[in-house]
Design a protein around this motif. Structure first.
Motif, PDB file in Angstrom:
ATOM      1  N   PRO A 214       0.821  -1.222   0.000  1.00 60.67           N
ATOM      2  CA  PRO A 214       0.000   0.000   0.000  1.00 60.67           C
ATOM      3  C   PRO A 214       0.847   1.262   0.000  1.00 60.67           C
ATOM      4  O   PRO A 214       2.021   1.254   0.355  1.00 60.67           O
ATOM      5  CB  PRO A 214      -0.805  -0.123   1.292  1.00 60.67           C
ATOM      6  CG  PRO A 214       0.051  -0.969   2.183  1.00 60.67           C
ATOM      7  CD  PRO A 214       0.746  -1.947   1.285  1.00 60.67           C
ATOM      8  N   ILE A 215       0.221   2.343  -0.412  1.00 63.72           N
ATOM      9  CA  ILE A 215       0.864   3.655  -0.340  1.00 63.72           C
ATOM     10  C   ILE A 215       1.181   3.966   1.121  1.00 63.72           C
ATOM     11  O   ILE A 215       0.357   3.728   2.003  1.00 63.72           O
ATOM     12  CB  ILE A 215      -0.061   4.735  -0.933  1.00 63.72           C
ATOM     13  CG1 ILE A 215      -0.146   4.567  -2.451  1.00 63.72           C
ATOM     14  CG2 ILE A 215       0.418   6.129  -0.597  1.00 63.72           C
ATOM     15  CD1 ILE A 215      -1.059   5.548  -3.124  1.00 63.72           C
ATOM     16  N   PRO A 216       2.367   4.506   1.417  1.00 65.55           N
ATOM     17  CA  PRO A 216       2.698   4.837   2.811  1.00 65.55           C
ATOM     18  C   PRO A 216       1.756   5.899   3.368  1.00 65.55           C
ATOM     19  O   PRO A 216       1.234   6.733   2.636  1.00 65.55           O
ATOM     20  CB  PRO A 216       4.140   5.346   2.723  1.00 65.55           C
ATOM     21  CG  PRO A 216       4.319   5.753   1.305  1.00 65.55           C
ATOM     22  CD  PRO A 216       3.458   4.850   0.489  1.00 65.55           C
ATOM     23  N   GLU A 217       1.531   5.850   4.668  1.00 63.72           N
ATOM     24  CA  GLU A 217       0.602   6.786   5.294  1.00 63.72           C
ATOM     25  C   GLU A 217       1.122   8.217   5.269  1.00 63.72           C
ATOM     26  O   GLU A 217       0.348   9.166   5.195  1.00 63.72           O
ATOM     27  CB  GLU A 217       0.316   6.352   6.740  1.00 63.72           C
ATOM     28  CG  GLU A 217      -0.402   5.005   6.841  1.00 63.72           C
ATOM     29  CD  GLU A 217      -0.712   4.638   8.283  1.00 63.72           C
ATOM     30  OE1 GLU A 217      -0.338   5.440   9.187  1.00 63.72           O
ATOM     31  OE2 GLU A 217      -1.304   3.580   8.512  1.00 63.72           O
ATOM     32  N   THR A 218       2.428   8.392   5.355  1.00 64.25           N
ATOM     33  CA  THR A 218       3.015   9.740   5.346  1.00 64.25           C
ATOM     34  C   THR A 218       4.073   9.814   4.261  1.00 64.25           C
ATOM     35  O   THR A 218       4.719   8.813   3.918  1.00 64.25           O
ATOM     36  CB  THR A 218       3.648  10.077   6.707  1.00 64.25           C
ATOM     37  OG1 THR A 218       4.673   9.107   7.005  1.00 64.25           O
ATOM     38  CG2 THR A 218       2.597  10.067   7.805  1.00 64.25           C
ATOM     39  N   ASP A 219       4.246  11.007   3.742  1.00 62.17           N
ATOM     40  CA  ASP A 219       5.259  11.234   2.717  1.00 62.17           C
ATOM     41  C   ASP A 219       6.618  11.488   3.360  1.00 62.17           C
ATOM     42  O   ASP A 219       6.696  12.120   4.425  1.00 62.17           O
ATOM     43  CB  ASP A 219       4.878  12.440   1.851  1.00 62.17           C
ATOM     44  CG  ASP A 219       3.562  12.222   1.124  1.00 62.17           C
ATOM     45  OD1 ASP A 219       3.312  11.068   0.743  1.00 62.17           O
ATOM     46  OD2 ASP A 219       2.810  13.200   0.957  1.00 62.17           O
ATOM     47  N   PRO A 220       7.700  11.023   2.727  1.00 62.51           N
ATOM     48  CA  PRO A 220       9.033  11.330   3.255  1.00 62.51           C
ATOM     49  C   PRO A 220       9.305  12.819   3.163  1.00 62.51           C
ATOM     50  O   PRO A 220       8.768  13.512   2.289  1.00 62.51           O
ATOM     51  CB  PRO A 220       9.968  10.522   2.355  1.00 62.51           C
ATOM     52  CG  PRO A 220       9.195  10.313   1.097  1.00 62.51           C
ATOM     53  CD  PRO A 220       7.753  10.211   1.499  1.00 62.51           C
ATOM     54  N   PRO A 221      10.137  13.356   4.057  1.00 61.97           N
ATOM     55  CA  PRO A 221      10.438  14.798   4.013  1.00 61.97           C
ATOM     56  C   PRO A 221      11.177  15.178   2.744  1.00 61.97           C
ATOM     57  O   PRO A 221      11.916  14.374   2.159  1.00 61.97           O
ATOM     58  CB  PRO A 221      11.305  15.015   5.254  1.00 61.97           C
ATOM     59  CG  PRO A 221      11.902  13.670   5.549  1.00 61.97           C
ATOM     60  CD  PRO A 221      10.873  12.665   5.133  1.00 61.97           C
ATOM     61  N   ILE A 222      10.968  16.408   2.323  1.00 61.17           N
ATOM     62  CA  ILE A 222      11.599  16.930   1.103  1.00 61.17           C
ATOM     63  C   ILE A 222      12.645  17.965   1.484  1.00 61.17           C
ATOM     64  O   ILE A 222      12.345  18.915   2.216  1.00 61.17           O
ATOM     65  CB  ILE A 222      10.552  17.559   0.168  1.00 61.17           C
ATOM     66  CG1 ILE A 222       9.537  16.507  -0.268  1.00 61.17           C
ATOM     67  CG2 ILE A 222      11.221  18.180  -1.046  1.00 61.17           C
ATOM     68  CD1 ILE A 222       8.415  17.072  -1.104  1.00 61.17           C
ATOM     69  N   SER A 223      13.859  17.785   1.025  1.00 63.60           N
ATOM     70  CA  SER A 223      14.938  18.737   1.276  1.00 63.60           C
ATOM     71  C   SER A 223      15.107  19.619   0.041  1.00 63.60           C
ATOM     72  O   SER A 223      15.750  19.222  -0.939  1.00 63.60           O
ATOM     73  CB  SER A 223      16.250  18.001   1.595  1.00 63.60           C
ATOM     74  OG  SER A 223      17.326  18.900   1.661  1.00 63.60           O
ATOM     75  N   GLU A 224      14.501  20.798   0.095  1.00 65.36           N
ATOM     76  CA  GLU A 224      14.621  21.699  -1.047  1.00 65.36           C
ATOM     77  C   GLU A 224      16.050  22.219  -1.183  1.00 65.36           C
ATOM     78  O   GLU A 224      16.467  22.616  -2.271  1.00 65.36           O
ATOM     79  CB  GLU A 224      13.636  22.857  -0.891  1.00 65.36           C
ATOM     80  CG  GLU A 224      12.174  22.397  -0.925  1.00 65.36           C
ATOM     81  CD  GLU A 224      11.222  23.556  -1.032  1.00 65.36           C
ATOM     82  OE1 GLU A 224      11.688  24.688  -1.265  1.00 65.36           O
ATOM     83  OE2 GLU A 224      10.002  23.342  -0.887  1.00 65.36           O
ATOM     84  N   GLU A 225      16.798  22.233  -0.069  1.00 62.72           N
ATOM     85  CA  GLU A 225      18.203  22.639  -0.166  1.00 62.72           C
ATOM     86  C   GLU A 225      18.992  21.644  -1.011  1.00 62.72           C
ATOM     87  O   GLU A 225      19.979  22.000  -1.651  1.00 62.72           O
ATOM     88  CB  GLU A 225      18.817  22.748   1.228  1.00 62.72           C
ATOM     89  CG  GLU A 225      18.215  23.865   2.080  1.00 62.72           C
ATOM     90  CD  GLU A 225      18.880  23.946   3.447  1.00 62.72           C
ATOM     91  OE1 GLU A 225      19.753  23.088   3.725  1.00 62.72           O
ATOM     92  OE2 GLU A 225      18.525  24.853   4.216  1.00 62.72           O
ATOM     93  N   GLY A 226      18.544  20.382  -0.982  1.00 62.37           N
ATOM     94  CA  GLY A 226      19.227  19.377  -1.793  1.00 62.37           C
ATOM     95  C   GLY A 226      19.127  19.657  -3.271  1.00 62.37           C
ATOM     96  O   GLY A 226      19.948  19.168  -4.053  1.00 62.37           O
ATOM     97  N   LEU A 227      18.119  20.452  -3.666  1.00 61.09           N
ATOM     98  CA  LEU A 227      17.982  20.795  -5.077  1.00 61.09           C
ATOM     99  C   LEU A 227      19.205  21.547  -5.584  1.00 61.09           C
ATOM    100  O   LEU A 227      19.623  21.382  -6.729  1.00 61.09           O
ATOM    101  CB  LEU A 227      16.724  21.637  -5.283  1.00 61.09           C
ATOM    102  CG  LEU A 227      16.372  21.999  -6.731  1.00 61.09           C
ATOM    103  CD1 LEU A 227      16.004  20.737  -7.515  1.00 61.09           C
ATOM    104  CD2 LEU A 227      15.230  22.990  -6.768  1.00 61.09           C
ATOM    105  N   LEU A 228      19.805  22.368  -4.723  1.00 60.95           N
ATOM    106  CA  LEU A 228      20.979  23.145  -5.117  1.00 60.95           C
ATOM    107  C   LEU A 228      22.202  22.258  -5.318  1.00 60.95           C
ATOM    108  O   LEU A 228      23.181  22.688  -5.932  1.00 60.95           O
ATOM    109  CB  LEU A 228      21.271  24.219  -4.073  1.00 60.95           C
ATOM    110  CG  LEU A 228      20.148  25.235  -3.832  1.00 60.95           C
ATOM    111  CD1 LEU A 228      20.535  26.199  -2.718  1.00 60.95           C
ATOM    112  CD2 LEU A 228      19.828  26.000  -5.113  1.00 60.95           C
TER     113      LEU A 228
END
Length: 405
Positions: A214-228
């Motif tokens: 099944p789809i996980p109940e919560t989404d993993p955190p997103i590191s927008e700093e990692g985009l850089l």
């Protein structure tokens, strides 16, 4: 309710234990994919160029013979032998090696980008295969359900509570689902062939797909700093650094070059008189200097390097804008897929309840097989949409991780 969904997290970066099969396929692709191997070869060539950078101008060796021998005090000169070696200005070779090193690092970043793109392609193809298998399982489940309805209809015909038309409708619907299943199998085979091509292996090798998750109940955190820190941006940083190194090299090459050499002239003995050092050979060390007086090319290179750096800054900013927009869009589509999946799951539960009520009515003789077919079709539609929503959710999660990790 059975769910035919696989968790599709980004392959390279954060695999759950139950996605080990996907990790295995990714490892095969990284080792066997010819496109990635070509990038590896380019990287090896760039690294070898570091060794190539450590070079000096060719050593000049010349010889000449005097047809008319010039007479000197100690005897006639017979020939001349010369050797000369030019050397670049101090630090030029080091600057050349530094430039080659930075360029090899830029090639490594290109290799990393290609590797991550390959991983994403393998994951997307794998997810599509899993979606096809899920849809096939849904069709099989609905075919079993229609066969149950057909048996009920046949029994109802025998007791006069249904007509043969109801049975025919149910059989036609079964044939439709069987046809959909065959079509879906062909789509699966085509996708499997594309998947095998990414792994550079023979088609039809076979693909192991895990059970539904099944789809996980919560989404993993997103590191927008990692985009850089995305390699697609780091690539421009390395290219910018390479232009800086090229400018340093350009200034070193604009400096004079100096050379060291020696001339050797053999002298024959004089026979007409006896002299001190009669016939003594001549050995003449030389120092030379090469001055780039007409150095427009070096000035032009400096201007070009400055403009190239400006170009790279603008390209990096443009790519950053594109990646930020792609990240925002992926987050939105992932969240929308989660919402859609949840609503469809609720609707499917309600359809199950309606189906249960209709089947209970069979005991009282009030069953309507037209409603049964409508409910079955609605159930199939909801299940297929849930599969598509789940695939979208995990594909967008993979893309988010590709952009930010």
């Amino acid at each position: 309710m059975r769910k035919y969904i696989i968790i599709l997290l980004l392959t390279q970066f954060c695999f759950p234990a139950n996605a080990q099969d996907l990790q295995t396929y990714i490892s095969i692709a990284q080792a066997e994919n010819p496109g990635l191997q070509a990038y590896q070869t380019r990287l090896d060539i760039a690294r070898e160029k570091v060794n190539e950078a450590n070079w000096l101008p060719n050593t000049e060796i010349s010889t000449s013979y005097f047809v008319s021998e010039p007479e000197t005090r100690t005897g006639p000169q017979r020939a001349r032998f010369s050797a000369r070696q030019m050397f670049p200005w101090f630090g030029t070779i080091g600057s050349r090696e530094e430039l080659a090193t930075v360029l090899s690092e830029a090639e490594y970043i290109e290799y990393q980008v290609a590797r991550r793109e390959l991983i994403l392609k393998v994951a997307s193809a794998y997810y599509q295969l899993q979606a096809f298998r899920a849809q096939q399982a849904v069709l099989a489940e609905n075919l079993d359900l229609l066969e149950t309805y057909e048996r009920l209809a046949l029994t109802a015909v025998e007791v006069g509570r249904a007509s043969a038309t109801d049975v025919l409708r149910l059989q036609i619907r079964q044939n439709e689902l069987k046809q959909e299943s065959k079509t879906l199998e062909q789509e699966f085979l085509a996708q499997a062939a594309a998947f095998d091509a990414l792994l550079n292996r023979n088609p039809g090798t076979g693909i192991s797909l895990p059970d539904s998750i099944p789809i996980p109940e919560t989404d993993p955190p997103i590191s927008e700093e990692g985009l850089l820190l995305n390699p697609e941006l780091v690539k421009y940083d390395k290219l910018y650094e390479s232009v800086s190194r090229a400018e340093v090299l350009n200034r070193r090459e604009a400096a004079p070059m100096f050379g060291l050499g020696v001339d050797y002239i053999p002298v024959a003995n004089r026979t007409d008189m006896s002299l001190p050092e009669n016939g003594k050979d001549i050995l003449m060390p030389m120092v030379s200097l090469s001055i780039p007086i007409f150095n427009n090319q070096f000035r032009s290179r400096s201007v070009q390097n400055e403009m190239r750096q400006t170009e790279l800054e603008l390209q990096r900013q443009e790519r950053l804008n594109q990646l930020q927009a792609a990240l925002a869009r992926a987050i939105h589509e992932r969240d929308a897929a989660r919402i859609t999946h949840g609503l469809l799951e609720e609707n499917l539960e309600q359809v199950k309840q309606v189906e249960s009520i209709l089947l209970k009515n069979y005991e009282t003789g009030t069953i309507d097989f037209n409603e049964i077919l409508d409910i079955q079709e609605m159930q199939l539609r909801f299940q297929n949409r849930m599969t598509v929503a789940a695939k979208t959710y995990f594909e967008k999660s993979a893309l988010i991780n590709y952009l930010t990790q």
